[in-house]
Motif scaffolding. Structure first.
Motif, short mmCIF file in Angstrom:
data_model
loop_
_atom_site.label_atom_id
_atom_site.label_comp_id
_atom_site.label_asym_id
_atom_site.label_seq_id
_atom_site.Cartn_x
_atom_site.Cartn_y
_atom_site.Cartn_z
N ASP A 1 0.81 -1.22 0.00
CA ASP A 1 0.00 0.00 0.00
C ASP A 1 0.85 1.27 0.00
O ASP A 1 0.32 2.38 0.11
CB ASP A 1 -0.97 0.01 1.18
N GLY A 2 2.18 1.12 -0.11
CA GLY A 2 3.06 2.28 -0.18
C GLY A 2 3.60 2.75 1.15
O GLY A 2 4.44 3.66 1.20
N ARG A 3 3.13 2.12 2.24
CA ARG A 3 3.65 2.50 3.56
C ARG A 3 4.99 1.80 3.83
O ARG A 3 5.23 0.70 3.35
CB ARG A 3 2.66 2.12 4.66
N PHE A 4 5.81 2.48 4.62
CA PHE A 4 7.05 1.91 5.11
C PHE A 4 6.89 1.65 6.61
O PHE A 4 6.38 2.51 7.34
CB PHE A 4 8.23 2.85 4.88
N VAL A 5 7.29 0.46 7.04
CA VAL A 5 7.19 0.10 8.46
C VAL A 5 8.54 -0.42 8.94
O VAL A 5 9.35 -0.93 8.15
CB VAL A 5 6.10 -0.97 8.71
N LEU A 6 8.77 -0.32 10.23
CA LEU A 6 10.01 -0.82 10.80
C LEU A 6 10.01 -2.35 10.83
O LEU A 6 8.98 -2.98 11.07
CB LEU A 6 10.20 -0.30 12.22
N THR A 7 11.17 -2.94 10.62
CA THR A 7 11.36 -4.36 10.85
C THR A 7 11.68 -4.55 12.34
O THR A 7 11.93 -3.58 13.05
CB THR A 7 12.53 -4.90 10.02
N PRO A 8 11.68 -5.79 12.84
CA PRO A 8 12.10 -6.01 14.23
C PRO A 8 13.48 -5.43 14.52
O PRO A 8 13.72 -4.90 15.61
CB PRO A 8 12.09 -7.54 14.36
N ALA A 9 14.40 -5.50 13.54
CA ALA A 9 15.73 -4.90 13.75
C ALA A 9 15.63 -3.38 13.82
O ALA A 9 16.32 -2.74 14.62
CB ALA A 9 16.67 -5.31 12.62
N GLY A 10 14.76 -2.80 13.01
CA GLY A 10 14.59 -1.35 13.01
C GLY A 10 14.01 -0.82 14.30
O GLY A 10 14.20 0.35 14.65
N GLU A 11 13.29 -1.68 15.04
CA GLU A 11 12.70 -1.24 16.30
C GLU A 11 13.77 -0.91 17.34
O GLU A 11 13.47 -0.26 18.35
CB GLU A 11 11.76 -2.32 16.82
N ALA A 12 14.99 -1.33 17.09
CA ALA A 12 16.11 -0.97 17.99
C ALA A 12 16.40 0.52 17.94
O ALA A 12 17.11 1.04 18.80
CB ALA A 12 17.36 -1.76 17.63
N LEU A 13 15.85 1.23 16.94
CA LEU A 13 16.16 2.64 16.76
C LEU A 13 15.14 3.56 17.41
O LEU A 13 15.29 4.78 17.34
CB LEU A 13 16.23 2.96 15.26
N VAL A 14 14.10 3.02 18.05
CA VAL A 14 13.10 3.88 18.69
C VAL A 14 13.56 4.21 20.10
O VAL A 14 14.35 3.48 20.71
CB VAL A 14 11.71 3.21 18.70
N PRO A 15 13.08 5.33 20.67
CA PRO A 15 13.61 5.82 21.96
C PRO A 15 13.51 4.85 23.12
O PRO A 15 14.38 4.81 23.98
CB PRO A 15 12.77 7.08 22.21
N ASP A 16 12.41 4.04 23.18
CA ASP A 16 12.23 3.18 24.36
C ASP A 16 12.83 1.79 24.18
O ASP A 16 12.57 0.89 24.96
CB ASP A 16 10.74 3.07 24.71
N SER A 17 13.66 1.61 23.15
CA SER A 17 14.29 0.31 22.93
C SER A 17 15.36 0.06 23.98
O SER A 17 16.02 0.98 24.48
CB SER A 17 14.93 0.29 21.53
#
Length: 266
Positions: free
Chosen positions: A77-93
């Motif tokens: 649908d054209g959206r970009f979402v984080l992978t499980p590895a990408g979730e390491a980049l969010v503040p509460d990781s």
């Protein structure tokens, strides 16, 4: 050194040099807080551009760079979402990757690029790059200081050292200072200690041969560039401790290469 070993070293260095691509993408992503928004159910480039005051076309190209790094994926649908590895980049990781990118790339890269300044002057290159010593700069830049403190907290979360009511701990402190400043720190610690109380000094010590502990050599260069401090040999550290009026009781090397030095006030 034979030809095979030489070619292996050259290939390694080529990979290290070309790593600036992904390093720059990672720093841009976290400093612009792109992972924070992608973590909220995903975003199209148009949505993300509107929220971040950016242009959607170059932003789409940038997000596809994150896709190649397997930090996010592009949905039908054209959206970009984080992978499980990408979730390491969010503040509460729990990961320190986000803070490491902000600190290492945002605060250390420029001084390391100007190591020539250290070689020519004997002074750290951080003040030349940022206009003031690192401690003063962090005091004047609250967000950058917070990133640094969070990075340290996450990196040291698993460390455990001898404790107790009569134990003082200096971990990675003395290496940030020259000998005169480090001696003063130890002397000030001694003044607060009663006879028999312990001061634990935990640092990575310099090896006799550089190849025995490359990480210690890089740490020493880091201190040269950022703070003006240095990593020390075991004998240099013991001399410094003795000059401050403390006695070394025991030294132990940990599995991760640090040395824990147990001292007493004499």
């Amino acid at each position: 050194m034979d030809d095979a070993e030489r070619l292996e070293i050259e290939e390694h260095l080529k990979q290290q040099i070309e790593a600036y691509h992904e390093a720059a993408i990672l720093f841009t992503a976290v400093s612009a807080r792109i992972p924070d928004l992608l973590n909220l159910g995903g975003r199209t480039p148009e949505m993300l551009a509107s929220e971040l005051d950016m242009e959607p076309k170059p932003l789409r190209r940038f997000l596809r760079g994150l896709v190649t790094m397997r930090l996010c994926e592009e949905l039908e649908d054209g959206r970009f979402v984080l992978t499980p590895a990408g979730e390491a980049l969010v503040p509460d990781s729990d990961s320190s990757l986000r803070e490491k990118a902000l600190v290492v790339l945002g605060q250390y890269w420029q001084p390391w690029l100007d190591l020539q300044h250290c070689l020519k002057t004997g002074e750290p290159s951080f003040p030349k790059a940022f206009g003031m010593p690192v401690a003063a700069w962090r005091a004047a830049n609250v967000e950058d200081s917070a990133a640094f403190q969070n990075y340290l907290a996450k990196e040291e979360a698993g460390d455990a050292f001898p404790g107790g009511a009569d134990v003082h701990l200096l971990k990675g402190v003395l290496q940030q200072h020259d000998d005169a400043e480090a001696r003063t720190i130890l002397q000030n610690c001694r003044k607060t200690m009663k006879l028999g109380e312990r001061l634990i000094v935990c640092e990575r010590l310099m090896p006799e041969n550089a190849t025995d502990d490359p990480a210690a050599i890089m740490l020493d260069l880091h201190m040269m560039a950022i703070t003006g401090g240095k990593a020390r040999t075991k004998s240099e550290m013991e001399t410094l401790i003795a000059e401050a009026g403390l006695t070394v009781v025991e030294s132990k090397k940990t599995d991760d290469g640090l040395t824990v030095i147990d001292t007493r006030r004499r």
